[in-house]
Design an enzyme around this catalytic site. Structure first.
Site, PDB file in Angstrom:
ATOM      1  N   THR A 107     -55.776  11.294  46.295  1.00  0.00           N
ATOM      2  CA  THR A 107     -54.201  10.131  46.587  1.00  0.00           C
ATOM      3  C   THR A 107     -53.983   9.683  45.546  1.00  0.00           C
ATOM      4  OG1 THR A 107     -55.257   8.078  46.926  1.00  0.00           O
ATOM      5  CG2 THR A 107     -54.832   9.749  48.905  1.00  0.00           C
ATOM      6  N   HIS A 108     -52.892   9.401  44.956  1.00  0.00           N
ATOM      7  CA  HIS A 108     -52.905   9.274  43.467  1.00  0.00           C
ATOM      8  C   HIS A 108     -52.563   9.671  42.789  1.00  0.00           C
ATOM      9  CE1 HIS A 108     -51.810   5.458  45.374  1.00  0.00           C
ATOM     10  NE2 HIS A 108     -52.416   5.193  46.183  1.00  0.00           N
ATOM     11  N   LYS A 152     -46.894  33.579  27.188  1.00  0.00           N
ATOM     12  CA  LYS A 152     -46.644  32.092  27.884  1.00  0.00           C
ATOM     13  C   LYS A 152     -46.882  34.203  29.774  1.00  0.00           C
ATOM     14  CE  LYS A 152     -45.352  29.381  28.284  1.00  0.00           C
ATOM     15  NZ  LYS A 152     -44.646  28.851  28.340  1.00  0.00           N
ATOM     16  N   ASN A 168     -45.262  32.741  33.103  1.00  0.00           N
ATOM     17  CA  ASN A 168     -44.782  31.136  33.780  1.00  0.00           C
ATOM     18  C   ASN A 168     -45.149  31.507  35.249  1.00  0.00           C
ATOM     19  OD1 ASN A 168     -44.725  30.120  31.437  1.00  0.00           O
ATOM     20  ND2 ASN A 168     -42.747  30.798  31.025  1.00  0.00           N
ATOM     21  N   GLU A 211     -41.079  26.796  40.828  1.00  0.00           N
ATOM     22  CA  GLU A 211     -40.342  26.356  40.419  1.00  0.00           C
ATOM     23  C   GLU A 211     -39.165  26.510  40.640  1.00  0.00           C
ATOM     24  OE1 GLU A 211     -41.401  25.916  35.124  1.00  0.00           O
ATOM     25  OE2 GLU A 211     -42.163  27.888  35.750  1.00  0.00           O
ATOM     26  N   GLN A 240     -12.981  23.495  57.476  1.00  0.00           N
ATOM     27  CA  GLN A 240     -13.766  25.024  56.625  1.00  0.00           C
ATOM     28  C   GLN A 240     -14.308  24.763  55.292  1.00  0.00           C
ATOM     29  OE1 GLN A 240      -9.934  27.415  56.232  1.00  0.00           O
ATOM     30  NE2 GLN A 240     -10.792  27.620  53.669  1.00  0.00           N
ATOM     31  N   LYS A 256     -18.859  25.786  56.077  1.00  0.00           N
ATOM     32  CA  LYS A 256     -19.467  27.956  55.608  1.00  0.00           C
ATOM     33  C   LYS A 256     -20.419  27.793  54.946  1.00  0.00           C
ATOM     34  CE  LYS A 256     -15.353  29.081  58.023  1.00  0.00           C
ATOM     35  NZ  LYS A 256     -15.863  28.135  58.906  1.00  0.00           N
TER      36      LYS A 256
END
Lengths: 459, 459, 459, 459
Positions: C156-157, C284, C286, C291, C323, C326
């Protein structure tokens, strides 16, 4: 029935239900100081134009002054049946000074009166907000200066990217807040315009002097079209837009504070006075302040949308829908200013876990880009260098070693141009310092940024 | 597997599903011109700094020029597997000029590259939007000038309030749009900043010259913090905020156009070329254009919220979430600019029903305020005067007459100071002209406003 | 001028600018299948009611079938000048079968036609979305089952709170998605209503049979008021609200995936096929997919607001603003369904770092509540127990030890009722298993939850 | 320092600034009744499970009862330092009954306690809102019944389309509100679930009986996952979504009321008790109530977005951000319920200008579709008929006549099948009655709709 000041034309009184539903006094009483300030200026102008005698002016100014004091001392209590702050004060004035009080409203309408009240209020609050932003900036700069040299992992995609100075990271927020101050200042220019003289929507046939009123209230400009002036709430929406961006920036800062306080990151510790506990779990120490601020960003976003939706498709000029402008504005002002202030204090209560930061800064092959750029300086094309280093990383992953643990022989297997000097770049501080492009993370760049910021803040 | 340019470190290829889900090329290809422009500047700088030979520079510049032409002639087709416009162009360049193409990316990252692309794009579009706003203003001023003198009912609460000049009403929109242009200009200052040199997030160790690149791209300023520069999307949100206010203004204008076209108002007629019919009702002629624009205000509001929500709580620096910035931005630009343009044309297709406007301007006791202000000039307090006129209105309602049909005797029954001259003010044009306060609806004020506007538009 | 089908009353053709601005065919062509399906049902009904001969019916049905095939084979190309999918198909039908094609539109209008098209489309998409949600649930349940017994820190937190089963954590998402499916199902009931027969807004004087058309299209219910039926877009907004909640849930899941992939958490690893690299940083890898989905939540929020704002204050019945329903709907459907599908696959590509999870589960005095509850079973009041354990935690912090490292003597110093058995509860698995209240994290509760889920998913 | 109930582990007290910033008691005190109700149930359960003696139970129940009375009589005053309603009441209880008060919190946490409080609150408010919607429906049905037979123009695009019954128009709102009640009911099912037993996030090791507590509080269901239960705010967002749709419907109704009150429409008059006047214009009588409600739709939209943004990207389980759920919820409840109630009363204060309505119903060639459908019954294809009638309209516009003023000869010039009987359909009431398709505007259809509505409302 005491009767509304506009009651003449009506045979029936307002339904109690309607009175209570339409009354704005519960919240617009907050504007009382500005309402009285505007009325005083209007009164002086009427007197200057011969629409009031100077005795009448004195009586009215004194009456308004008394009302101001009574409200501030809490001896005057607003009631629903008074509709709004304007009617309440006018009615009180008439009770206090007699029929002459009824002369004050000549040449104006609640439509331009409320516009001037909000503009006076918001002018003050924008200046206050700017001060609050500036204080948070100062707090960040102080932290950045005090910790200059500490290295931490720079992130993209919440993955370690390249080592950066902790101070550089903090100064990124300084920049966001700098733009916020610019936006507040730009907005202020459009707030700081006097709508008085527009009356209901068409101006007035009485010989008023709008420029004089504007001067008395320190407005550098006058509104140019009376219909626009009474139906314009752009300046409120623009302020809330600027506030929404501030809150967005703070939400990012708070997200990071929360992450950094977690056991997993363990980058910082918040002092106990800035945390609260749990009703059930005895060990808890929670970063409630940044969590709440992060949550409050949604609140200001909501106010922004609420006003845009409210204004959508309204025909000119004033419509009662516009009364819905004040509560979101007031709450935005309070939310943003409180959030800024408490964050400025919170940064003073952050303890940095420097060893942890520096240890993590090295992990995750965070110097890979340094090798790629080293290869470029040795003449290799960047894309080729990138590929070669990518393969080194894959090799290290498979071998379970770090880049700096590779032998020169191994390095050369990926790129023959690599020489002994590769090991000299595989150093955390050197890596950071090598990023000396404008706005980069080198000590020199960051030190200059701090100096520039200090100059800006002291001006 | 041809492989991604960043593939070195990966053992597996990207899942097709992921490739398609994460590709932005379907929409970011729109930035190709700016991407190439940015690459050319970067290339010249690299050469100037000795990171490319001048032969290499020539080859790259020529290759980029060819790619630009191929894209513009439609001979190059973008594909999902190319991820994004940056990778697609770099890959094509390498195919075209060989390994030297791989030298271009030295000292930069997609993170600063995409930022520069959007800034270049948005700089152009803000200037274009400003031009579009200006054209709508011109159209309004032309209408205001051509119809100077026509009186219509001024409204508050969609009730007749006081008569105003039709031109004054139109000029209210001029003012709104004037503020819109100010906001665009303020925003432009924050768009017009070069992020190049920030690289991934930390700057670069290569000896680049960010100032030179900025000069080549006509950026007056450089970003000051590399972490901020790659994770900042304020400038997009600020632009969409300004656009949302424009759309809000247009939604109000469109609401009025729709009301005025109704059989009940019957104030204006739109030419047939600007209306459409019904598939079932043979008589219909509908004001579709203002309806659609009113509806499209919601669309831009939505984009604003979408970006604010997207940015909320993101840790620094770049996160892939930011890819979601482009579609809302592109659609905002298109929506706002199309709406502005078609409205500028629509006003040329409005026919004014002047008799109807003037007839309605007199209805609803719209000169009641004139009498109240007349009483003030006779020395009566305004509030008292308001009450007296309110009673006259009630009397007229009960008797079924208009104010100007009251006898002097009847007038005096409500206020003894009323004299024969009261009838001289009960005249539509006189009423309008008497509202000569600054920004008021008198012919003089409105004429001056038009002249000022013409000067502003011609500058 | 070929002319619009509604052109009869017009002397001028539509301005090209207006034609392009108002055309919806660029996006509503997506509805072609439903438009044809609706037309076929309408055609059969007209024939059944004697408004078409059965020969005419045959010709029309065959013509519509051919059009369907041509569109699906891409041999028919839509153009702007055709306005919308309804007009395009009717025009094509007339070209194909001659004047009899013009008989199809008897007893209907585009206003009820477009409503039926969207309802047919959305009915399908809701069912598809439900299937997608279900698949993600299945993926979660499979993970939960496969990893039953693995303990992780419950937060929690974002602070360690109490240890929980990893499977329990995953099943929390199962529950959120379960509510999502309920909302989709509730919404479907309001989508699945036939508006046909409402015509323009008032119904028709022709002897149609709305119930027959509804039956042919498998609509269990008919709209009850024709004015409402053509101006109602509640069902779209309700769907997007439900979709916004789904995206909110996914944004939480994605936030956790991103956190867990970080070097600091190091709880899970995503397979390479689900990650992408960097253009500059060779090391990297990722987590782009979560994300992007997190970012896309803003997108759907924006669509929700856009439609609510669009509908605000519209008078009855149909207005062209509608209109604008959509594109946000289509994009919402695509965004939500893609996000759900790719997440279902992503969970199969997650590798759990079990040792790390269990190690972290013990840190941060996460068993403090166990001691407090132990004290309650020994007869101490909970608040007193909480205070005593709080003090133990403080003691441990100062002494640098863990709770289980305290001596019995030390324990007794804080609460004399503590006995040797306190050590038996200071065990991770026992702690988890002790939380056996309904919906708690004990193995028994979680195993039952998984079994129940499997039953629900197999039904 | 009196100290927080969770203070044990802390060396420092909470900063005053933080205390004030994080306190929710200013607004969550509104939940006091539900908090006490929940505590009483929890207390009885603890006693039943042997975690409290029956003497302790009696003392606690009596103490809680006293607190309830003190709050309701205003003799207990909440203060900021009490944090929230839960802590305030627990603290007061301990002050009142001594240490035994500290036994109440065994087996629960504020996390499940606040969830149960809001669920109890919202269950009541949903039922109240449903009653309010129902009353507005009743008011509409009463108006519809009282004015059955009055014809008005039916609009599309705010242009006259076809004549409709005024009652049919009102019943369109009945239908919207009917769907609103369905949504409220669906939402209620997801509100009416007990989270008690979830404790902080993991359940509890104490032998509680969640089913008993749920029964005591009349919850038909239990939450199934403790982590989900404490971090779920779906039910609030779903309620505000439903409320946003209600407000959207009301904004449309209010727009029409405002239009209809205008001098141009002049369709209805609002009684004076439901209008207010102007501070400057003596004649004004403004429809403030519908304007305000229209404006308030934006307010509820804002709350919806605020909560969606707040929840975005939050990791599990409870985070302090969630505290931001209550103010938007409370304000939504108040706004929607007040708006519904005052509108129910407002409709009783509407006077219909029937002559005006019927006169306008005939204008604008509103029977053109009748002729087209007449031609279809004569065997002409609809598209051909549409074209022919379009040309008649154009002819009438050029000749300055109405359709019914055309001679038979003229009619035949456009369509030879037209016979003398064409004049019989050119009648307002007949036109209306001919639209007898299901849900159409004929007297029969509308009468049936009213009867059905009366049945629904009386159940």
């Amino acid at each position: 029935m005491a009767g509304k000041l506009w009651q003449g034309r009506f045979r029936e009184g307002t339904s109690k239900l309607v009175e209570s539903f339409t009354a704005s006094i519960r919240f617009d009483k907050r504007l009382y100081r500005y309402d009285i300030e505007g009325s005083m200026a209007h009164c002086k102008m009427l007197s200057h134009q011969g629409l009031l005698s100077s005795e009448e002016e004195d009586v009215l100014i004194q009456g308004l002054g008394e009302i101001l004091r009574e409200i501030e001392h809490g001896t005057f209590v607003f009631e629903d049946s008074q509709e709004d702050v304007h009617m309440a004060i006018e009615q009180l004035l008439i009770e206090k000074v007699g029929e002459v009080g009824g002369k004050l409203h000549a040449g104006r309408s609640r439509n331009d009166q409320v516009a001037v009240d909000i503009r006076l209020f918001l002018r003050d609050e924008i200046q206050g907000t700017d001060e609050d932003v500036k204080n948070l900036q100062s707090s960040l700069v102080a932290q950045a200066k005090a910790n200059l040299g500490v290295v931490m992992p720079g992130f993209t995609h919440l993955q370690h990217a390249q080592p950066v100075l902790y101070s550089h990271h903090l100064m990124a927020y300084y920049e966001m807040l700098r733009r916020d101050r610019q936006r507040l200042s730009d907005c202020l220019g459009r707030v700081d315009v006097s709508p008085l003289g527009s009356a209901a929507l068409a101006g007035t046939s009485l010989p008023i002097d709008s420029r004089l009123t504007a001067d008395l209230l320190n407005f550098p400009a006058l509104s140019r079209n009376s219909i626009d002036a009474v139906s314009d709430r752009d300046f409120i929406i623009e302020f809330i837009s600027a506030a929404a961006l501030i809150m967005m920036h703070l939400s990012r800062m708070c997200e990071e504070l929360i992450l950094w306080c977690s056991a997993e990151f363990n980058y910082i510790e918040l002092s106990e006075g800035f945390c609260t506990g749990s009703s059930i779990m005895p060990q808890k120490k929670n970063p409630d302040v940044p969590e709440l601020i992060r949550g409050k960003s949604g609140r200001v976003y909501g106010h922004l949308l609420s006003l845009l939706a409210m204004m959508k498709g309204l025909p000119l000029a004033y419509n009662r829908d516009l009364q819905e402008d004040k509560e979101p504005l007031f709450d935005t002002v309070d939310t943003v200013r409180q959030s800024l202030r408490i964050l400025a204090r919170l940064w003073e209560n952050v303890t940095l876990n420097k060893e942890r930061l520096e240890k993590m800064a090295l992990s995750g092959f965070s110097l890979a880009t340094d090798i790629a750029e080293y290869l470029v300086t040795k003449g290799m094309g960047f894309r080729q260098a990138h590929r070669a280093v990518g393969k080194m990383v894959r090799f290290c992953l498979e071998e379970g070693k770090e880049l700096e643990e590779m032998t020169l022989q191994e390095f050369k297997g990926f790129a023959s141009v690599i020489a002994e000097d590769v090991y000299t770049i595989l150093d955390l501080k050197k890596s950071v310092d090598s990023r000396n492009s404008v706005g980069g993370t080198s000590l020199q760049q960051v030190r200059e940024a701090i100096t520039l910021a200090e100059e800006e803040l002291s001006s």
